[in-house]
Design a protein around this motif. Structure first.
Motif, PDB file in Angstrom:
ATOM      1  N   TYR A  97     136.919 -17.200 -18.270  1.00 33.71           N
ATOM      2  CA  TYR A  97     137.382 -16.324 -19.349  1.00 33.71           C
ATOM      3  C   TYR A  97     138.866 -16.073 -19.149  1.00 33.71           C
ATOM      4  O   TYR A  97     139.296 -15.634 -18.093  1.00 33.71           O
ATOM      5  CB  TYR A  97     136.611 -15.007 -19.321  1.00 33.71           C
ATOM      6  CG  TYR A  97     137.147 -13.953 -20.268  1.00 33.71           C
ATOM      7  CD1 TYR A  97     137.852 -12.863 -19.782  1.00 33.71           C
ATOM      8  CD2 TYR A  97     136.932 -14.059 -21.631  1.00 33.71           C
ATOM      9  CE1 TYR A  97     138.339 -11.894 -20.644  1.00 33.71           C
ATOM     10  CE2 TYR A  97     137.415 -13.093 -22.501  1.00 33.71           C
ATOM     11  CZ  TYR A  97     138.112 -12.016 -22.002  1.00 33.71           C
ATOM     12  OH  TYR A  97     138.587 -11.064 -22.859  1.00 33.71           O
ATOM     13  N   GLY A 103     140.418 -18.828 -28.188  1.00 32.29           N
ATOM     14  CA  GLY A 103     139.167 -19.423 -27.751  1.00 32.29           C
ATOM     15  C   GLY A 103     138.640 -18.763 -26.496  1.00 32.29           C
ATOM     16  O   GLY A 103     137.441 -18.630 -26.332  1.00 32.29           O
ATOM     17  N   GLU A 104     139.491 -18.416 -25.596  1.00 26.37           N
ATOM     18  CA  GLU A 104     139.285 -17.568 -24.417  1.00 26.37           C
ATOM     19  C   GLU A 104     138.197 -17.944 -23.435  1.00 26.37           C
ATOM     20  O   GLU A 104     138.243 -17.517 -22.291  1.00 26.37           O
ATOM     21  CB  GLU A 104     139.067 -16.108 -24.836  1.00 26.37           C
ATOM     22  CG  GLU A 104     137.743 -15.831 -25.504  1.00 26.37           C
ATOM     23  CD  GLU A 104     137.627 -14.390 -25.964  1.00 26.37           C
ATOM     24  OE1 GLU A 104     138.658 -13.732 -26.158  1.00 26.37           O
ATOM     25  OE2 GLU A 104     136.497 -13.932 -26.122  1.00 26.37           O
ATOM     26  N   LEU A 105     137.219 -18.741 -23.798  1.00 28.28           N
ATOM     27  CA  LEU A 105     136.118 -19.077 -22.894  1.00 28.28           C
ATOM     28  C   LEU A 105     136.046 -20.591 -22.777  1.00 28.28           C
ATOM     29  O   LEU A 105     135.797 -21.287 -23.759  1.00 28.28           O
ATOM     30  CB  LEU A 105     134.809 -18.523 -23.443  1.00 28.28           C
ATOM     31  CG  LEU A 105     133.612 -18.493 -22.485  1.00 28.28           C
ATOM     32  CD1 LEU A 105     133.896 -17.556 -21.321  1.00 28.28           C
ATOM     33  CD2 LEU A 105     132.359 -18.034 -23.224  1.00 28.28           C
ATOM     34  N   PHE A 106     136.259 -21.096 -21.558  1.00 28.55           N
ATOM     35  CA  PHE A 106     136.345 -22.541 -21.347  1.00 28.55           C
ATOM     36  C   PHE A 106     135.308 -22.955 -20.318  1.00 28.55           C
ATOM     37  O   PHE A 106     135.215 -22.380 -19.246  1.00 28.55           O
ATOM     38  CB  PHE A 106     137.760 -22.910 -20.910  1.00 28.55           C
ATOM     39  CG  PHE A 106     138.790 -22.476 -21.909  1.00 28.55           C
ATOM     40  CD1 PHE A 106     139.444 -21.266 -21.764  1.00 28.55           C
ATOM     41  CD2 PHE A 106     139.085 -23.263 -23.003  1.00 28.55           C
ATOM     42  CE1 PHE A 106     140.378 -20.846 -22.697  1.00 28.55           C
ATOM     43  CE2 PHE A 106     140.011 -22.858 -23.939  1.00 28.55           C
ATOM     44  CZ  PHE A 106     140.657 -21.638 -23.791  1.00 28.55           C
ATOM     45  N   PHE A 107     134.561 -23.989 -20.653  1.00 25.45           N
ATOM     46  CA  PHE A 107     133.419 -24.398 -19.837  1.00 25.45           C
ATOM     47  C   PHE A 107     133.727 -25.592 -18.955  1.00 25.45           C
ATOM     48  O   PHE A 107     134.521 -26.469 -19.306  1.00 25.45           O
ATOM     49  CB  PHE A 107     132.242 -24.756 -20.744  1.00 25.45           C
ATOM     50  CG  PHE A 107     131.564 -23.565 -21.346  1.00 25.45           C
ATOM     51  CD1 PHE A 107     132.020 -23.018 -22.520  1.00 25.45           C
ATOM     52  CD2 PHE A 107     130.469 -22.989 -20.717  1.00 25.45           C
ATOM     53  CE1 PHE A 107     131.405 -21.914 -23.081  1.00 25.45           C
ATOM     54  CE2 PHE A 107     129.840 -21.887 -21.270  1.00 25.45           C
ATOM     55  CZ  PHE A 107     130.317 -21.343 -22.455  1.00 25.45           C
TER      56      PHE A 107
END
Lengths: 116, 114
Positions: A97, A103-107
């Motif tokens: 996060y 977009g703030e959330l990267f997997f």
């Protein structure tokens, strides 16, 4: 977007052994990382929220002694599945996060664990 | 009732079709909406995000949010076989309120056949 690297992508282990999964933010610092578990054709199940330098916050029903999470630096969080059993076989995904970034959330790419 | 409802599908369409993917939600505190695409055995990839009601377009993708109806959609124009994946909606409240942890839908499996 920000890049999150997860390793290993696939691991097979014997029942009773422990497995460590690493999640790294490659080009940014992530103060908060999330760990998810995903069963086939199911959504993401949040396991825990990991904040750098502090203890992870586990979701209800997740055994903290079984799923050890360490977030020792701003670019690395690890999930250790201790004394793994076949029912722990699953797809584990981390995400970082980053407040203020679109977009703030990267997997990460996910890690498939198979316990024999 | 789950906070976020999403039909798991599968949704099968011919190449070139317009695809409509939808989620409904019950929590009026949700203010930030995201769509992710997940290929088999891969992590989710962010497609689009939006704060406000209305439409947001990015290439072949359009995200639509109707807060009054608590309903969000993702439209894919001129769908391609490479669009075949699972699409997850996600949403959260205001980060300043501490609710920055998103809630995910179950995901809709999309199959675009040639």
């Amino acid at each position: 977007g920000a890049v999150v690297s997860q390793h290993p992508s696939w691991v097979i282990c014997k029942s009773g052994t422990s497995v460590k999964i690493e999640c790294r933010s490659l080009d940014f610092q992530a103060t908060t990382m999330f760990w998810y578990r995903q069963f086939p054709k199911q959504s993401l199940m949040l396991m825990a929220t990991s904040n750098e330098g502090s203890k992870a916050t586990y979701e209800q029903g997740v055994e903290k002694d079984k799923f050890l999470i360490n977030h020792a630096s701003l670019t690395l969080s690890t999930l250790t599945v201790t004394s793994a059993h076949p029912e722990d076989s699953s797809f584990y995904i981390c995400s970082a996060y980053v407040a203020g970034v679109p977009g703030e959330l990267f997997f990460g790419e996910g890690s498939r664990l198979t316990v024999l | 009732q789950k906070e976020v409802e999403q039909d798991p599908g599968p949704l099968s369409v011919p190449e070139g079709a317009i695809v409509s993917l939808n989620c409904t939600y019950s929590n009026s505190a949700f203010q930030y909406f995201m769509w992710y695409r997940q290929y088999s055995r891969k992590g989710p990839e962010l497609l689009m995000y939006t704060y406000s009601s209305g439409n947001k377009e990015d290439g072949r993708f359009t995200a639509q949010v109707d807060k009054s109806s608590k309903y969000i959609s993702l439209f894919i124009r001129d769908s391609q076989p490479s669009d075949s994946a699972t699409y997850l909606c996600a949403m959260r409240g205001l980060a300043s309120g501490g609710s920055y942890i998103p809630t995910f839908g179950r995901g809709t499996s999309l199959i675009v056949h040639p």
